[in-house]
Write a protein that holds these residues in place. Sequence first.
Motif, short mmCIF file in Angstrom:
data_model
loop_
_atom_site.label_atom_id
_atom_site.label_comp_id
_atom_site.label_asym_id
_atom_site.label_seq_id
_atom_site.Cartn_x
_atom_site.Cartn_y
_atom_site.Cartn_z
N THR A 10 0.84 -1.18 0.00
CA THR A 10 0.00 0.00 0.00
C THR A 10 0.88 1.24 0.00
O THR A 10 1.83 1.33 0.78
CB THR A 10 -0.90 0.01 1.26
OG1 THR A 10 -1.59 -1.24 1.31
CG2 THR A 10 -1.88 1.15 1.21
N ALA A 11 0.58 2.17 -0.86
CA ALA A 11 1.31 3.44 -0.91
C ALA A 11 0.58 4.45 -0.03
O ALA A 11 -0.58 4.76 -0.27
CB ALA A 11 1.41 3.94 -2.34
N TYR A 12 1.25 4.91 1.00
CA TYR A 12 0.64 5.87 1.91
C TYR A 12 1.02 7.28 1.50
O TYR A 12 2.14 7.53 1.08
CB TYR A 12 1.11 5.62 3.35
CG TYR A 12 0.62 4.30 3.89
CD1 TYR A 12 -0.68 4.18 4.37
CD2 TYR A 12 1.45 3.19 3.92
CE1 TYR A 12 -1.14 2.97 4.87
CE2 TYR A 12 1.00 1.98 4.41
CZ TYR A 12 -0.29 1.88 4.89
OH TYR A 12 -0.75 0.70 5.36
N GLY A 13 0.10 8.21 1.66
CA GLY A 13 0.36 9.60 1.33
C GLY A 13 1.15 10.29 2.42
O GLY A 13 1.28 9.79 3.55
N LEU A 14 1.67 11.44 2.09
CA LEU A 14 2.49 12.21 3.02
C LEU A 14 1.71 12.60 4.27
O LEU A 14 2.25 12.58 5.38
CB LEU A 14 3.03 13.46 2.30
CG LEU A 14 4.24 14.13 2.89
CD1 LEU A 14 5.37 13.14 3.11
CD2 LEU A 14 4.71 15.26 2.00
N GLN A 15 0.44 12.95 4.12
CA GLN A 15 -0.39 13.33 5.27
C GLN A 15 -0.53 12.16 6.25
O GLN A 15 -0.44 12.34 7.46
CB GLN A 15 -1.76 13.81 4.81
CG GLN A 15 -1.74 15.16 4.12
CD GLN A 15 -1.23 16.26 5.04
OE1 GLN A 15 -1.52 16.28 6.23
NE2 GLN A 15 -0.46 17.17 4.48
N HIS A 16 -0.76 10.98 5.71
CA HIS A 16 -0.91 9.79 6.55
C HIS A 16 0.38 9.49 7.30
O HIS A 16 0.38 9.17 8.49
CB HIS A 16 -1.34 8.59 5.68
CG HIS A 16 -1.82 7.43 6.47
ND1 HIS A 16 -0.96 6.43 6.88
CD2 HIS A 16 -3.05 7.10 6.94
CE1 HIS A 16 -1.64 5.54 7.57
NE2 HIS A 16 -2.93 5.92 7.62
#
Length: 181
Positions: A10-16
Motif C-alpha cells: 500500500t502506498a501511503y500519502g504524506l499526510q498519513h
Amino acid sequence: MPAYYNMTTTAYGLQHIKKEIQHLPNEQLAELMLRLARYKKENKELLAYLLFEAHDEAAFIEKVKAEAGFMFSQLSSLSYNAAKGMRKILRLLSKYTKFMASKGAEIELLINFCENYLEYADRRTSYKPLRLILIRQVEKIRGLINKLHEDLQFDYQDSYNKLINDAESKLGWFKKNDHLL
C-alpha cells in the motif's frame, strides 16, 4: 497465477505518514531517521544538511560556490568533456538547491554557475550542447526571478542584468536581447 505476479504494498500519502510520525516516541523516530539515512546516500546528505548546515544558509551557499568553482577549474578543454563536467556541476547544484528549498539560493547558485561558465568555458567553441548549457541556465534564472515577489525580484535583477551583459560581451553568439527580463 502468472509467473510475473508482483507483490504490491500500500502506498501511503504524506499526510498519513505525517500523522503516524507524530505519535512515535523520540527513540523510535531517531531509529527510523537513521535507517532512512542508511538506505540512500541522498537521504543521508539531506539529513546532514538539515542537522549541520541549514542554520547558516549563507555560509552553505558560499561553500557550494567554492566547490563549483573548483570543479569548473578542473574542466577539460575538450568541449564534449567540458559539457559533461558542467552537467555534473549542475546536478550537484540541483541537489543542494533541493535541500535548501529556497528560490533565492537557487538563483544565487545559478548566477554563480553562469559566471564560472563565462570564466572557464571555451568562448570560441561552436559545440552546441556547451552553448545550450548556458542558455538553459540563463532562461531558468529569468523564470525563477519572474516567480519571485516584486521586492525580491529587484534584488536579483542587477546581478542578472550584469550576467547577460557580461555574456554578450564575452560570447559572440550570445544575444542579450533574447534574455532580457
